[in-house]
Design an enzyme around this catalytic site. Sequence first.
Site, short mmCIF file in Angstrom:
data_model
loop_
_atom_site.label_atom_id
_atom_site.label_comp_id
_atom_site.label_asym_id
_atom_site.label_seq_id
_atom_site.Cartn_x
_atom_site.Cartn_y
_atom_site.Cartn_z
N GLU A 85 0.81 -1.22 0.00
CA GLU A 85 0.00 0.00 0.00
C GLU A 85 0.85 1.29 0.00
O GLU A 85 0.40 2.33 0.44
CB GLU A 85 -0.94 0.01 1.21
CG GLU A 85 -1.99 -1.09 1.15
CD GLU A 85 -3.10 -0.86 2.16
OE1 GLU A 85 -4.21 -0.52 1.74
OE2 GLU A 85 -2.83 -1.01 3.37
N HIS A 104 -0.50 5.60 7.76
CA HIS A 104 -1.65 4.74 7.41
C HIS A 104 -1.74 3.66 8.47
O HIS A 104 -0.79 2.92 8.70
CB HIS A 104 -1.48 4.10 6.04
CG HIS A 104 -2.44 2.96 5.84
ND1 HIS A 104 -3.80 3.13 5.94
CD2 HIS A 104 -2.26 1.64 5.59
CE1 HIS A 104 -4.41 1.97 5.76
NE2 HIS A 104 -3.50 1.04 5.54
N HIS A 106 -4.55 0.88 10.90
CA HIS A 106 -5.82 0.20 11.12
C HIS A 106 -6.22 0.41 12.58
O HIS A 106 -6.77 -0.49 13.20
CB HIS A 106 -5.69 -1.29 10.80
CG HIS A 106 -5.05 -1.58 9.48
ND1 HIS A 106 -4.35 -2.75 9.22
CD2 HIS A 106 -4.99 -0.86 8.32
CE1 HIS A 106 -3.88 -2.71 7.96
NE2 HIS A 106 -4.26 -1.59 7.41
N HIS A 176 -11.44 -0.63 6.85
CA HIS A 176 -10.00 -0.86 6.71
C HIS A 176 -9.20 -0.05 7.72
O HIS A 176 -8.50 -0.63 8.55
CB HIS A 176 -9.63 -0.48 5.26
CG HIS A 176 -8.19 -0.62 4.91
ND1 HIS A 176 -7.73 -0.58 3.62
CD2 HIS A 176 -7.08 -0.77 5.68
CE1 HIS A 176 -6.41 -0.73 3.60
NE2 HIS A 176 -6.00 -0.84 4.85
#
Length: 247
Positions: A85, A104, A106, A176
């Site tokens: 990603e 980024h 979760h 996500h």
Amino acid sequence: MSPFENQKHDSSSGALMADLVAANRILLRQGVLDAFGHVSVRSAPGASTFLLSRNLAPGSVTRSDLLLHDLDGAVLDDDRPPYLERFIHSEIYRRRPHVMSVVHSHSPAVIPFSVVEAPFRPVIHMAGFLDVERTPVFEISDFAGDSSDLLVTNRQLGSHLADVLGEGRVALMRGHGSIVVGSSLPEAVYRAVYTEVNARALFEASILGVPRLLSIGEAESADQSVGGQARRAWDVWRAQVSEGGTE
Ligand code: MN
């Protein structure tokens, strides 16, 4: 071997790499990253490259794992596998020249707000950087159909995600996680931590009653006064992850 080997400012680049390793450990310790997720930093203001670990759990990242990427998400001079990603980072850096760092994650308390209609909004003074109206949600099925793995694994999806972020600081990714940006590595780390804290506070307040949210003016004022001291949090967290001599 340092990706900055042929560049002038070796000492400052070395410090940036050490800070990025520390950021991985801070975000792990604060419950933002776990075995997954990643944090990156632009090589220098205005640079068209950024540093991001190779495909590795954040708790395992050391300086030698950091790879230099360009704004196409390509890795420069290294064959080790990058994160799937990485295009999240490359497309945000392409779109937002003043963004210096991207997280980024979760982080678990945030994710429920990505799958319901209830908007994610700031409810604590430490999260005045959040959009008072609603944090945007990236709906990947709009671009990848209804059978995708929900991962942002190419430039096109990264570009759509950057569109949804727009000029904001945080965007959610349905089912996500989230992305958080900052004008420095400490600022992005601070915002990622308090995005998660705000999510917990908002959820818990919603159980007790109807939460009173920050007003636009309160969010702006709080962001200026509290956000201006993100460095204090960074210094404390940085010291915590350095104690074990892990760098
Ligand atoms: Mn992810």
